[in-house]
Enzyme design. Structure first.
Site, PDB file in Angstrom:
ATOM      1  N   CYS A 137       3.632  10.977 -33.940  1.00 50.53           N
ATOM      2  CA  CYS A 137       4.561  11.088 -35.072  1.00 50.53           C
ATOM      3  C   CYS A 137       3.936  10.674 -36.394  1.00 50.53           C
ATOM      4  CB  CYS A 137       5.817  10.263 -34.804  1.00 50.53           C
ATOM      5  SG  CYS A 137       5.497   8.498 -34.767  1.00 50.53           S
ATOM      6  N   LYS A 174      -9.937   1.756   8.721  1.00 47.96           N
ATOM      7  CA  LYS A 174      -9.083   2.581   7.871  1.00 47.96           C
ATOM      8  C   LYS A 174      -9.736   3.951   7.744  1.00 47.96           C
ATOM      9  CE  LYS A 174      -6.345   2.660   3.731  1.00 47.96           C
ATOM     10  NZ  LYS A 174      -6.735   3.991   3.281  1.00 47.96           N
ATOM     11  N   TYR A 188      -2.433   5.380  15.383  1.00 46.87           N
ATOM     12  CA  TYR A 188      -2.504   3.948  15.106  1.00 46.87           C
ATOM     13  C   TYR A 188      -1.155   3.233  15.185  1.00 46.87           C
ATOM     14  CZ  TYR A 188      -1.888   5.813  10.340  1.00 46.87           C
ATOM     15  OH  TYR A 188      -1.468   6.501   9.236  1.00 46.87           O
ATOM     16  N   ASP A 217     -10.462   7.670   6.794  1.00 47.67           N
ATOM     17  CA  ASP A 217     -10.230   8.350   5.529  1.00 47.67           C
ATOM     18  C   ASP A 217      -9.834   9.785   5.804  1.00 47.67           C
ATOM     19  OD1 ASP A 217      -9.979   8.659   2.884  1.00 47.67           O
ATOM     20  OD2 ASP A 217     -12.122   8.744   2.449  1.00 47.67           O
ATOM     21  N   CYS A 263       3.814   1.969 -31.533  1.00 49.59           N
ATOM     22  CA  CYS A 263       4.497   2.907 -32.402  1.00 49.59           C
ATOM     23  C   CYS A 263       5.964   2.517 -32.342  1.00 49.59           C
ATOM     24  CB  CYS A 263       4.313   4.343 -31.920  1.00 49.59           C
ATOM     25  SG  CYS A 263       5.461   5.465 -32.727  1.00 49.59           S
TER      26      CYS A 263
HETATM   27  S1  IVH Z   1      -1.116   1.846   9.400  1.00 50.29           S
HETATM   28  C1  IVH Z   1       3.077   1.545   6.833  1.00 50.29           C
HETATM   29  N1  IVH Z   1      -3.545   2.066  10.259  1.00 50.29           N
HETATM   30  O1  IVH Z   1      -3.973   4.515   5.260  1.00 50.29           O
HETATM   31  C2  IVH Z   1       1.778   2.276   6.871  1.00 50.29           C
HETATM   32  N2  IVH Z   1      -2.926   3.332   8.343  1.00 50.29           N
HETATM   33  O2  IVH Z   1      -1.962   3.556   2.724  1.00 50.29           O
HETATM   34  C3  IVH Z   1       1.133   2.096   8.198  1.00 50.29           C
HETATM   35  N3  IVH Z   1      -4.716   4.747   7.477  1.00 50.29           N
HETATM   36  O3  IVH Z   1      -1.798   6.945   4.566  1.00 50.29           O
HETATM   37  C4  IVH Z   1      -0.195   2.685   8.194  1.00 50.29           C
HETATM   38  N4  IVH Z   1      -6.233   4.204   8.953  1.00 50.29           N
HETATM   39  O4  IVH Z   1      -2.853   7.302   6.779  1.00 50.29           O
HETATM   40  C5  IVH Z   1      -2.664   2.459   9.331  1.00 50.29           C
HETATM   41  N5  IVH Z   1      -5.662   2.161  11.164  1.00 50.29           N
HETATM   42  C6  IVH Z   1      -4.789   2.561  10.253  1.00 50.29           C
HETATM   43  C7  IVH Z   1      -5.111   3.503   9.241  1.00 50.29           C
HETATM   44  C8  IVH Z   1      -4.154   3.852   8.302  1.00 50.29           C
HETATM   45  C9  IVH Z   1      -5.969   4.940   7.889  1.00 50.29           C
HETATM   46  C10 IVH Z   1      -4.115   5.410   6.299  1.00 50.29           C
HETATM   47  C11 IVH Z   1      -2.746   5.945   6.525  1.00 50.29           C
HETATM   48  C12 IVH Z   1      -2.003   5.753   5.241  1.00 50.29           C
HETATM   49  C13 IVH Z   1      -2.908   4.903   4.444  1.00 50.29           C
HETATM   50  C14 IVH Z   1      -2.166   3.659   4.046  1.00 50.29           C
END
Ligand code: IVH
Length: 671
Positions: free
Chosen positions: A415, A118, A225, A120, A430
């Site tokens: 309030c 993932k 991706y 960043d 409240c």
């Molecule tokens: S797939 C339907 N693969 O993570 C969404 N996302 O909340 C499909 N991201 O903003 C996303 N690495 O930019 C996918 N290998 C990866 C990723 C990835 C980073 C980010 C993406 C998105 C967030 C997901």
């Protein structure tokens, strides 16, 4: 020139509001301010700093180089919404996730997965037409993003042309390597410019730079991706596996991460996740977790998606960074349902890229559980990224500290009424129906993106309207006149018109949005959908008995009672009447089962339509069509509005049937 302390305070507070809005914007969270408000505040800071030049410093939002000129790049709607991933934080949560998948697929065996890192950075969607790079749009709010094509073209690893003359749209992540990030900051330091907090903010800032030659000198990078598409059983190119799609994209020349792995079992996924937990520091770029995706595309279709994220994928995040800081005080926030929530006021501290000075404490039980006292040093993590969470007290830091016990509120901070607290329950409420803070929260909820989506009406403007007595409830929004708005401080004619237009446009809404916006206890977006589908009209829902309601799948007794009581409340009914009289028309169209005129067809939408695109999408889908983001030879219909984009050319080229709204409506009515 000497200035009153009040003016100085105003300047400080306005700057702070802008800064927060800006950080949210860069982080791609919810925009905190409407565009008109943002512009007005920026104008105010500029004016104050003109008058008092000594106040201005490098940090001023009015002079910062990257202070967002809100629309440096044209906004574009995404063909298919760019959703986000639901987040999991532990292996247990991962197991539960798989269990929930299996529940949606009764009798099926556990699926095979693909794991990825993932990254960043920042999500981007890139379109190719006849094999040539045609456009790139940031994720934005998922529906609309910014067209940053010219800056994306500076990324060296992105092909301008692919070996086959295909129309396709890929999605990926733009990021900085740590080395490039350091170089960018060193350069900024040398120029006396403020440093970027982290590679992600730097990537976002760079992509939005107006000077493309500057962007070219920096070394943005990219991983692709996936293909942009909904939950379809195969790609337009015939692939039925995610991994195969990635391999194919790699062969076409797209930069695919070498760390993608097929994981046949959940055990393999766990090993991948835990492996990267230890190795992440060795990567030349930052990752904040791994992503697990179901490999089979037909299964993507079966599992589907919620409005926010697909069910066939999830982000497995690494443990959040933890910091400690001083708890300086506790403030009481008032929610739209009157719940009084303690909010921690903290000595500002850096956490995962942003400065945190407030955190919700949820309720007073939580304070007791943690044993918190004002003056304590507390530990803080960012759960779910945006909202910081207090996790504990550093007891060793208590020695010598002057501590103060935190007590539940004796009055509502807005309030002044005495809060209600039922023994055995956590909340302090409240119960004053005229409490101004509740009114503000209710209106904020009503106009919010997932409800009536009146985006130009931001929180500051709502406060002003309430303070001037121009509105008391959401229904009063439909009574506002141009003079009411232009008379407000810092509301120019143009912004006022924009607000009124947005309010007017919201009258044509869907029933679920209106139901959600009214703020019925226990009724979230999903329940609103379910109710609309079952009762089909507001009138029918109003008549429903508790039994009728509780009979609906997914609706429990408490929710049923809450809905029933809501529609027996005179005040609520009066608000509804007022909206309907003003012309609000919540509509819900039913699938005529057995007669789905577009069953099995694929449709694409382009141009500006007389109703919002999601409304059309919903309508087409209910008629049985699959709505995709780009035109290919498999597309059956293109629905065109005003000023259509390149999709119209693509449709003509592929001989795809082109229909305007009237023609489509006629088609939908056909038996
Ligand atoms: S797939 C339907 N693969 O993570 C969404 N996302 O909340 C499909 N991201 O903003 C996303 N690495 O930019 C996918 N290998 C990866 C990723 C990835 C980073 C980010 C993406 C998105 C967030 C997901």
């Amino acid at each position: 020139m000497s200035a009153s302390p009040a003016t100085h305070r105003e300047w400080e507070q306005t700057r702070l509001a802008l800064r927060r809005a800006w950080l949210d914007y860069l982080g791609e969270g919810e925009p905190r301010l409407g565009d008109a408000e943002y512009a007005a505040l920026l104008e105010r800071v500029r004016a104050l700093e003109e008058k008092h030049p000594t106040w201005r410093d490098w940090d001023s939002p009015a002079t910062r180089v990257e202070a967002p000129d809100r629309e440096p790049f044209p906004l574009r709607r995404h063909g298919a919404p760019m959703r986000s991933l639901s987040k999991l934080y532990t292996v247990d949560e991962l197991r539960e996730w798989e269990t929930s998948l299996l529940r949606l697929r009764p009798g099926g065996k556990a699926p095979e997965y693909v794991c990825e890192l993932k990254f960043d950075g920042l999500a981007i969607s890139i379109r190719y037409e006849k094999g040539k790079l045609a456009g790139a749009v940031t994720r934005g709010d998922g529906v609309t993003g910014e067209d940053v094509t010219r800056n994306i073209k500076t990324i060296r690893t992105l092909p301008y042309r692919i070996p086959e003359p295909l129309d396709l749209e890929v999605t990926g992540e733009v990021y900085y390597t740590l080395q490039a990030f350091d170089a960018v900051n060193a350069e900024r330091d040398a120029q006396g410019e403020p440093l970027f907090k982290n590679p992600r903010n730097a990537a976002a800032g760079t992509l939005r730079m107006l000077d493309t030659s500057e962007v070219r000198q920096r070394q943005l990078d990219l991983f692709i991706y996936g293909l942009a598409m909904g939950e379809e059983p195969r790609t337009p190119f015939g692939h039925t596996s995610h991994l195969a799609t990635l391999k194919w994209l790699g062969e076409l020349g797209f930069p695919i991460s070498p760390e993608v792995r097929a994981c046949r079992t959940l055990g393999d996924v766990v090993r991948y996740y835990e492996g990267w937990m230890g190795k992440r520091a060795r990567l030349p770029y930052q990752i904040d977790g791994v992503v697990v995706k179901v490999d089979s595309l037909p299964l993507h279709e079966t599992l589907g998606a919620t409005s926010k994220s697909p069910r066939w994928a999830a982000a497995l995040k690494f443990e959040a960074e933890e910091v400690s800081t001083l708890l300086r005080g506790v403030e009481i926030g008032v929610g739209r349902t009157g719940v009084l929530t303690p909010i921690a006021l903290l000595e500002p501290v850096e956490l995962a890229g942003t400065t945190v000075s407030r955190a919700t404490l949820h309720n007073f039980d939580q304070i007791e559980r943690l044993g918190l006292k004002i003056g304590d040093t507390v530990t803080l993590v960012k759960g779910g990224e945006i909202i910081p969470k207090i996790t504990g007290v550093v007891l060793e830091a208590r020695k010598g500290a002057r501590l103060k016990t935190i007590t539940p509120p004796k009055q509502c901070p807005s309030c002044g009424s005495t809060p209600q607290h039922t023994e055995g329950e956590v909340d302090y409420l409240c119960v004053n129906p005229r409490c101004p803070a509740q009114a503000a929260e209710r209106i904020r909820h009503f106009v919010s993106r997932h409800a009536m989506d009146i985006e130009s009406l931001g929180p500051v403007l709502i406060e002003q309207l309430l303070a001037k007595g121009l509105v008391e409830s959401y229904a009063d929004l439909y009574r506002l006149k141009l003079e009411d708005l232009t008379a407000l401080e810092r509301m120019a004619r143009k912004s006022s018109e924009n607000v009124l237009n947005a309010i007017e446009a919201s009258k044509q809404c869907t029933l679920p949005r209106f139901l959600f916006g009214m703020g019925i206890h226990q009724v979230g977006e999903r329940t609103a959908q379910v109710l609309a589908r079952r009762f089909k009209s507001l009138a029918a829902l109003r008549q429903a008995s508790v039994e009728d309601l509780a009979d609906v799948n997914e609706i429990g007794d408490i929710t049923a009672q809450s809905i029933h009581a809501f529609f027996r409340d005179r005040q609520q009914l009066a608000l509804i009447e007022q909206c309907l009289k003003a012309g609000v028309t919540p509509t819900f169209e039913e699938v005529r089962s057995g007669s789905q005129p577009l069953a099995g067809k694929t449709a694409v939408i382009t141009g500006t339509l007389s109703e919002p695109r999601p409304v059309w999408k919903e309508r087409l889908e209910r008629a049985g069509a699959t709505v995709t983001g780009s035109v290919s030879k498999r597309t059956d219909f293109l629905l065109v509005g005003e000023s259509p984009g390149s999709k119209l050319d693509a449709a003509r080229e592929h001989g795809v049937k082109v229909l305007n709204e009237a023609e489509m409506t006629a088609l939908l009515k056909a038996k």
